[in-house]
Write a protein that holds these residues in place. Structure first.
Motif, mmCIF file in Angstrom:
data_model
loop_
_atom_site.group_PDB
_atom_site.id
_atom_site.type_symbol
_atom_site.label_atom_id
_atom_site.label_comp_id
_atom_site.label_asym_id
_atom_site.label_seq_id
_atom_site.Cartn_x
_atom_site.Cartn_y
_atom_site.Cartn_z
ATOM 1 N N ALA A 1 1.048 -1.369 -0.056
ATOM 2 C CA ALA A 1 -0.043 0.163 0.209
ATOM 3 C C ALA A 1 0.924 1.189 -0.033
ATOM 4 N N ASP A 2 1.982 1.164 0.682
ATOM 5 C CA ASP A 2 3.080 2.368 0.961
ATOM 6 C C ASP A 2 3.487 2.746 -0.389
ATOM 7 N N ARG A 3 3.792 1.534 -1.312
ATOM 8 C CA ARG A 3 4.319 1.871 -2.513
ATOM 9 C C ARG A 3 3.440 2.375 -3.638
ATOM 10 N N LEU A 4 2.249 1.907 -3.367
ATOM 11 C CA LEU A 4 1.123 2.268 -4.400
ATOM 12 C C LEU A 4 0.961 3.829 -4.356
ATOM 13 N N ILE A 5 0.848 4.301 -2.942
ATOM 14 C CA ILE A 5 0.789 5.647 -2.603
ATOM 15 C C ILE A 5 1.780 6.569 -3.044
ATOM 16 N N GLN A 6 3.146 5.970 -3.014
ATOM 17 C CA GLN A 6 4.301 6.703 -3.390
ATOM 18 C C GLN A 6 4.469 6.835 -4.878
ATOM 19 N N LEU A 7 4.238 5.785 -5.507
ATOM 20 C CA LEU A 7 4.369 5.658 -7.103
ATOM 21 C C LEU A 7 3.240 6.761 -7.609
ATOM 22 N N THR A 8 2.150 6.713 -7.104
ATOM 23 C CA THR A 8 1.261 7.863 -7.638
ATOM 24 C C THR A 8 1.006 9.140 -7.296
ATOM 25 N N ARG B 1 8.064 14.066 1.209
ATOM 26 C CA ARG B 1 8.261 14.597 2.440
ATOM 27 C C ARG B 1 7.617 13.965 3.702
ATOM 28 N N ASP B 2 6.328 13.818 3.308
ATOM 29 C CA ASP B 2 5.416 13.117 4.084
ATOM 30 C C ASP B 2 5.244 11.707 4.224
ATOM 31 N N MET B 3 5.972 11.069 3.269
ATOM 32 C CA MET B 3 5.950 9.410 3.181
ATOM 33 C C MET B 3 6.585 8.979 4.551
ATOM 34 N N LYS B 4 5.924 7.645 5.075
ATOM 35 C CA LYS B 4 6.745 7.090 6.009
ATOM 36 C C LYS B 4 6.319 5.612 6.124
ATOM 37 N N GLU B 5 7.098 4.749 6.639
ATOM 38 C CA GLU B 5 6.657 3.312 6.571
ATOM 39 C C GLU B 5 5.126 3.058 7.424
ATOM 40 N N GLN B 6 4.333 2.231 6.615
ATOM 41 C CA GLN B 6 3.399 1.731 7.250
ATOM 42 C C GLN B 6 2.194 3.034 7.262
ATOM 43 N N ALA C 1 0.356 -14.507 -12.208
ATOM 44 C CA ALA C 1 0.657 -13.725 -10.999
ATOM 45 C C ALA C 1 1.680 -12.613 -11.315
ATOM 46 N N ILE C 2 1.554 -11.726 -10.414
ATOM 47 C CA ILE C 2 2.681 -10.592 -10.746
ATOM 48 C C ILE C 2 3.711 -10.689 -9.740
ATOM 49 N N PRO C 3 4.979 -10.933 -10.378
ATOM 50 C CA PRO C 3 6.141 -10.759 -9.317
ATOM 51 C C PRO C 3 6.507 -9.479 -8.865
ATOM 52 N N ILE C 4 6.778 -9.212 -7.726
ATOM 53 C CA ILE C 4 7.105 -7.847 -7.016
ATOM 54 C C ILE C 4 7.987 -7.835 -5.756
ATOM 55 N N SER C 5 8.625 -6.705 -5.749
ATOM 56 C CA SER C 5 9.331 -6.532 -4.232
ATOM 57 C C SER C 5 8.470 -5.448 -3.731
ATOM 58 N N ALA C 6 7.687 -5.428 -2.756
ATOM 59 C CA ALA C 6 7.109 -4.261 -2.138
ATOM 60 C C ALA C 6 8.124 -3.102 -1.578
ATOM 61 N N LYS C 7 9.152 -3.880 -0.844
ATOM 62 C CA LYS C 7 9.984 -3.072 -0.208
ATOM 63 C C LYS C 7 10.945 -2.314 -1.188
ATOM 64 N N SER C 8 11.415 -2.818 -2.159
ATOM 65 C CA SER C 8 12.347 -2.101 -3.218
ATOM 66 C C SER C 8 11.375 -1.104 -4.311
ATOM 67 N N GLY C 9 10.096 -1.696 -4.535
ATOM 68 C CA GLY C 9 9.482 -1.041 -5.551
ATOM 69 C C GLY C 9 9.325 -1.739 -6.945
ATOM 70 N N LEU C 10 10.053 -2.956 -6.902
ATOM 71 C CA LEU C 10 10.115 -3.654 -8.220
ATOM 72 C C LEU C 10 8.860 -4.147 -8.661
#
Length: 599
Positions: free
Chosen positions: A24-31, A37-42, A161-170
């Motif tokens: 969810a963090d990555r989807l918010i960040q990418l769009t 500056r307001d992004m944070k984990e979880q 199925a879509i291969p991803i890495s949510a941590k790195s954004g891949l």
């Protein structure tokens, strides 16, 4: 006005720790929904306790705008759901508000028990499901094995199925494209009477009750007067907004949209989750089917350590209950602990979370009594009573029989630990229903008494399987068994807070364990203290805490031996009198430690 074909509503479902909140963090960040500056984990986990434990407790919503590859801009409404079995209620109601789900599976661990439970909820809600394999950058990741597992265990086609890495954004752009191309748009009629579903509500100290809704048909505008169909309450709308995750005002919400409104509603109890909201003047014909209300399964007493804090505890519990409709409470008193509350929870994690929040957010010191489940006591006159607290068991001469709640537990475990898991379930009076294999992992389904699971089953399961087992359960109903009430007596005085319902065959073992534990926990006094476990008038286990001795003969030097004897006799008489009138102080920590039963 937004076209329906450009809206997508979806939730993210997965087992605990498979990466829902990170995705969810990555989807918010990418769009670019939230400035860098307001992004944070979880990002969507608002409570401190969620961040600390790294778990999601409340389902949270966010609206994302995504310019797709086809040149159109789409509105994506995302609901991030909890993974824990105790919060399955949050998951089920979030599912009803959306049309599709992203199923996130850890590419190294594969399908777990909670993955199954949540996927079945999504299938029940008629969702289109897109499988996503997360953590593919880990050395232990094996996407092909996990794809095969998804197909074997769940029965979903995982070839794309879509291969991803949510941590790195891949792989995140592919997820966004899949949401737009593979999930269906919502249906709804803009010109029909307003029909909206109440998905969630919480209390805000400035705005009053904030209500999260999903509009099915019609349009809701600021200033409208709306009616709740279950409660019949009527409110005016003061504020309409969408969550990005902060509130952004919106003049109206049309079909397929998810947003919030406030309308000077005083209590969250007035807004029932699953209720249908419609216009006061032009209501819709029939309400939406709604949800079954959540039923608490575990009960325990919460008492303040200092009796003067009772009013503070009452205020704190009422404020928490504003935000958590699945938590129930009523007042109770105990001879040992004074005034407190009997509270109902959806499970042990729910209990821990509520207790932590009370201690932290409201600065309280609490005693928690032994968790117990609800028993059905059938009386000889044909009536049935619900027993929440073992101390309230009626006289057994009037009782025909007692029934206890049973659960159907699904455990997924690697092959090498299967024997230990089967032994653990047999020890807990379980009955095996089925045993199947998915690759090198066994899936065991057991019928277990809830009372045996509530104490420490989950901890024991984790320790015998080195943390590799996953566990999920659902209530199945009640069944008669030979249950007795075991009381703990300290210095011949019963201690309410430690009484519990146990199976007759296991009463002696439980009683002995409890007495041994208390012997170490209660500090020694100037007189000896018996600690006993009793069923009715029969003592089944006993330990004695030795007295502290003061050397009263220290001041005798020489002289006749009778001087020494006289002093010792005097001490003996004093100890006898002390034991008769002496009060045994049981420290707070002793209660807490004694209630954490180990087998």
């Amino acid at each position: 006005m937004i076209e329906l074909s450009r809206i997508r509503n979806f939730s993210i479902v997965a087992h605990i720790d498979h990466g829902k909140s990170t995705l969810a963090d990555r989807l918010i960040q990418l769009t670019g929904t939230v400035a860098e500056r307001d992004m944070k984990e979880q990002m969507l986990d608002a409570m401190d306790i969620e961040r600390e434990r790294g778990i999601t407790i409340k389902a949270n919503t966010v609206r994302i705008e995504y310019p797709a590859r086809d040149g159109q801009t789409y509105i994506l409404n995302l609901i991030d759901t909890p993974g824990h079995v105790d919060f399955a209620y949050e998951v089920s109601r979030s599912m009803r508000a959306v049309e599709g789900s992203l199923l996130v599976v850890d590419a190294s661990q594969g399908v777990e028990a909670q993955t199954l439970a949540n996927v079945y909820q999504a299938i029940d809600a008629d969702h289109e499901i897109v499988p996503v394999l997360n953590k593919i950058d880990l050395p232990a990741a094996d996407p092909d094995r996990v794809k095969a597992q998804i197909e074997d265990v769940i029965g979903l086609d995982a070839s794309d199925a879509i291969p991803i890495s949510a941590k790195s954004g891949l792989g995140i752009p592919d997820v966004l494209e899949a949401i737009v191309t593979r999930l269906p748009p919502p249906k709804g009629d803009r010109d029909a009477p307003l029909k909206a579903m109440l998905v969630d509500s919480w209390y805000d100290p400035y705005l009053g009750v904030v209500v999260l809704i999903r509009v099915m048909d019609g349009v809701i505008r600021k200033g409208d007067r709306i009616k709740m169909m279950q409660t019949g309450a009527i409110h005016g709308i003061d504020k309409l907004a969408v969550l990005k995750p902060q509130m952004i005002d919106s003049p109206e919400l049309g079909p397929g949209e998810i947003g919030i409104f406030t309308g000077s509603i005083k209590q969250v109890r007035d807004t029932r989750v699953g209720d249908t909201i419609t216009h006061e003047k032009k209501p819709c014909a029939a309400p939406l089917p709604g949800f079954k209300p959540s039923v608490p399964v575990v009960f325990c007493g919460l008492f303040p350590v200092d009796a003067n804090d009772f009013e503070d505890l009452r205020d704190a519990i009422e404020k928490l209950a504003l935000n958590d409709a699945s938590f129930t409470h009523e007042m109770e008193t105990s001879a040992a602990l004074g005034f407190g509350f009997r509270c109902g929870f959806l499970g042990l994690l729910h209990l821990e979370v509520i207790r932590d929040r009370l201690e932290r957010e409201y600065d309280l010191d609490l005693i928690t009594t032994a968790p117990s489940v609800v028993y059905h006591v059938h009386m000889r006159d044909g009536t049935m009573r619900e027993l929440h607290n073992p101390a309230d068991l009626p006289d057994l001469t009037h009782v025909a029989h007692i029934e206890e709640p049973r659960i159907k537990a699904t455990i997924l475990v690697p092959d090498e630990y299967l024997g230990d898991v089967l032994k653990l379930c047999q020890d807990r009076r379980g009955e095996q229903l089925e045993l199947t294999y998915a690759g090198s992992r066994a899936m065991v389904v057991y019928d277990l008494p809830l009372n045996e699971v509530v104490f420490d089953f989950y901890d024991r399961l984790k320790s015998v399987t080195k943390g590799y087992a996953s566990f999920d359960y659902q209530m199945t109903g009640y069944r008669e068994d030979t249950l007795v009430k075991m009381q703990i007596l300290v210095n011949d005085e019963p201690v309410d807070a430690l009484s519990m319902m146990v199976h007759r065959d296991r009463a002696e073992m439980r009683g002995r364990a409890m007495c041994e534990k208390l012997k170490d926990l209660i500090p020694r006094h100037m007189f000896k203290i018996p600690v006993q476990a009793a069923i009715g008038g029969r003592v089944i286990a006993r330990e004695t805490i030795a007295a502290l001795r003061k050397d009263v003969t220290a001041k005798c030097y020489g002289g006749d031996v009778t001087r020494k004897k006289k002093l010792l006799e005097k001490q003996k008489a004093g100890k006898k009198k002390m034991r008769q009138f002496g009060k045994v102080e049981i420290p707070q920590q002793a209660f807490i430690s004694a209630l954490k039963m180990d087998s």
